[in-house]
Design a protein around this motif. Structure first.
Motif, PDB file in Angstrom:
ATOM      1  N   ASN A   1      12.957  11.248  -2.791  1.00 29.05           N
ATOM      2  CA  ASN A   1      12.729  11.185  -1.347  1.00 29.05           C
ATOM      3  C   ASN A   1      13.940  10.540  -0.662  1.00 29.05           C
ATOM      4  N   SER A   2      14.486  10.960   0.399  1.00 32.71           N
ATOM      5  CA  SER A   2      15.829  10.635   0.879  1.00 32.71           C
ATOM      6  C   SER A   2      15.237   9.067   1.774  1.00 32.71           C
ATOM      7  N   THR A   3      13.996   9.340   2.488  1.00 31.52           N
ATOM      8  CA  THR A   3      13.504   8.124   3.192  1.00 31.52           C
ATOM      9  C   THR A   3      13.398   6.790   2.167  1.00 31.52           C
ATOM     10  N   ARG A   4      12.660   7.061   1.278  1.00 27.36           N
ATOM     11  CA  ARG A   4      12.377   6.073   0.011  1.00 27.36           C
ATOM     12  C   ARG A   4      13.749   5.529  -0.400  1.00 27.36           C
ATOM     13  N   ALA A   5      14.724   6.500  -0.684  1.00 22.09           N
ATOM     14  CA  ALA A   5      15.889   6.120  -1.371  1.00 22.09           C
ATOM     15  C   ALA A   5      16.884   5.045  -0.136  1.00 22.09           C
TER      16      ALA A   5
ATOM     17  N   LEU B   1      15.312   3.063   1.791  1.00 22.96           N
ATOM     18  CA  LEU B   1      14.377   2.113   1.781  1.00 22.96           C
ATOM     19  C   LEU B   1      14.904   1.106   0.407  1.00 22.96           C
ATOM     20  N   VAL B   2      14.847   1.828  -0.509  1.00 28.62           N
ATOM     21  CA  VAL B   2      15.285   1.055  -1.766  1.00 28.62           C
ATOM     22  C   VAL B   2      16.678   0.347  -1.617  1.00 28.62           C
ATOM     23  N   ALA B   3      17.686   1.089  -1.106  1.00 28.53           N
ATOM     24  CA  ALA B   3      19.142   0.612  -0.849  1.00 28.53           C
ATOM     25  C   ALA B   3      19.047  -0.688   0.133  1.00 28.53           C
ATOM     26  N   GLU B   4      18.128  -0.431   1.336  1.00 27.27           N
ATOM     27  CA  GLU B   4      18.078  -1.512   2.093  1.00 27.27           C
ATOM     28  C   GLU B   4      17.495  -2.740   1.511  1.00 27.27           C
ATOM     29  N   ILE B   5      16.373  -2.565   0.867  1.00 28.13           N
ATOM     30  CA  ILE B   5      15.982  -3.841   0.137  1.00 28.13           C
ATOM     31  C   ILE B   5      16.777  -4.587  -1.041  1.00 28.13           C
ATOM     32  N   THR B   6      17.486  -3.600  -1.618  1.00 26.89           N
ATOM     33  CA  THR B   6      18.252  -3.912  -2.574  1.00 26.89           C
ATOM     34  C   THR B   6      19.404  -4.956  -1.937  1.00 26.89           C
TER      35      THR B   6
ATOM     36  N   THR C   1      10.250  -2.667  -6.892  1.00 26.69           N
ATOM     37  CA  THR C   1      10.142  -2.112  -8.213  1.00 26.69           C
ATOM     38  C   THR C   1       9.264  -0.946  -8.144  1.00 26.69           C
ATOM     39  N   ARG C   2       8.001  -1.107  -7.001  1.00 25.52           N
ATOM     40  CA  ARG C   2       7.065   0.048  -6.558  1.00 25.52           C
ATOM     41  C   ARG C   2       7.931   1.181  -6.132  1.00 25.52           C
ATOM     42  N   LEU C   3       8.580   1.052  -5.138  1.00 25.76           N
ATOM     43  CA  LEU C   3       9.604   2.164  -4.650  1.00 25.76           C
ATOM     44  C   LEU C   3      10.366   2.994  -5.498  1.00 25.76           C
ATOM     45  N   GLU C   4      11.117   1.942  -6.496  1.00 29.04           N
ATOM     46  CA  GLU C   4      11.958   2.557  -7.541  1.00 29.04           C
ATOM     47  C   GLU C   4      11.265   3.421  -8.370  1.00 29.04           C
ATOM     48  N   THR C   5      10.172   3.165  -8.799  1.00 30.26           N
ATOM     49  CA  THR C   5       9.136   3.882  -9.438  1.00 30.26           C
ATOM     50  C   THR C   5       8.737   5.219  -8.962  1.00 30.26           C
TER      51      THR C   5
ATOM     52  N   GLY D   1       0.841  -1.218  -0.032  1.00 27.63           N
ATOM     53  CA  GLY D   1       0.058   0.078  -0.032  1.00 27.63           C
ATOM     54  C   GLY D   1       0.981   1.346   0.030  1.00 27.63           C
ATOM     55  N   GLU D   2       0.127   2.319   0.172  1.00 25.71           N
ATOM     56  CA  GLU D   2       0.906   3.545   0.139  1.00 25.71           C
ATOM     57  C   GLU D   2       1.642   3.621   1.443  1.00 25.71           C
ATOM     58  N   ASN D   3       2.703   4.746   1.361  1.00 28.64           N
ATOM     59  CA  ASN D   3       3.607   4.794   2.570  1.00 28.64           C
ATOM     60  C   ASN D   3       4.085   3.588   3.261  1.00 28.64           C
ATOM     61  N   LEU D   4       4.428   2.483   2.571  1.00 26.94           N
ATOM     62  CA  LEU D   4       4.802   1.377   3.102  1.00 26.94           C
ATOM     63  C   LEU D   4       6.132   1.566   3.763  1.00 26.94           C
ATOM     64  N   THR D   5       6.171   1.154   5.132  1.00 25.94           N
ATOM     65  CA  THR D   5       7.130   1.489   6.336  1.00 25.94           C
ATOM     66  C   THR D   5       8.321   0.450   6.249  1.00 25.94           C
ATOM     67  N   ARG D   6       9.446   0.891   6.821  1.00 26.62           N
ATOM     68  CA  ARG D   6      10.439  -0.145   6.989  1.00 26.62           C
ATOM     69  C   ARG D   6       9.956  -1.335   7.969  1.00 26.62           C
ATOM     70  N   ASN D   7       9.207  -0.782   9.038  1.00 19.01           N
ATOM     71  CA  ASN D   7       8.750  -1.658  10.045  1.00 19.01           C
ATOM     72  C   ASN D   7       7.889  -2.785   9.404  1.00 19.01           C
TER      73      ASN D   7
END
Length: 78
Positions: free
Chosen positions: A60-64, A66-71, A49-53, A18-24
């Protein structure tokens, strides 16, 4: 015939992305023993895929982070 949208009896369903998926929320999925490694990995790929899009459309630095962590998690072969 089974409905592909409905889980099989006893199957654990991964949460919606969903929207605003959090790290937690992501860490909760990784910590839950009810999900197989392959299903977690597939779900993480969908999340990535969704976060990268979203990151491409609206940086957004927070999203960036999260993308790095998931990668990194995917590189470690969940």
């Amino acid at each position: 015939m089974t409905d592909p949208e409905k889980p099989a009896p006893g199957e654990v369903v991964l949460p919606e992305i969903g929207e605003n998926l959090t790290r937690n929320e992501i860490m909760d999925v990784l910590a839950d023993e009810g999900y197989s490694a392959s299903r977690r990995k597939g779900w993480l790929k969908q999340v990535l895929t969704r976060l990268e899009t979203e990151q491409h459309e609206s940086p957004n630095s927070t999203r960036a982070a999260l993308v790095a962590e998931i990668t990194d998690i995917l590189k470690e072969n969940v």
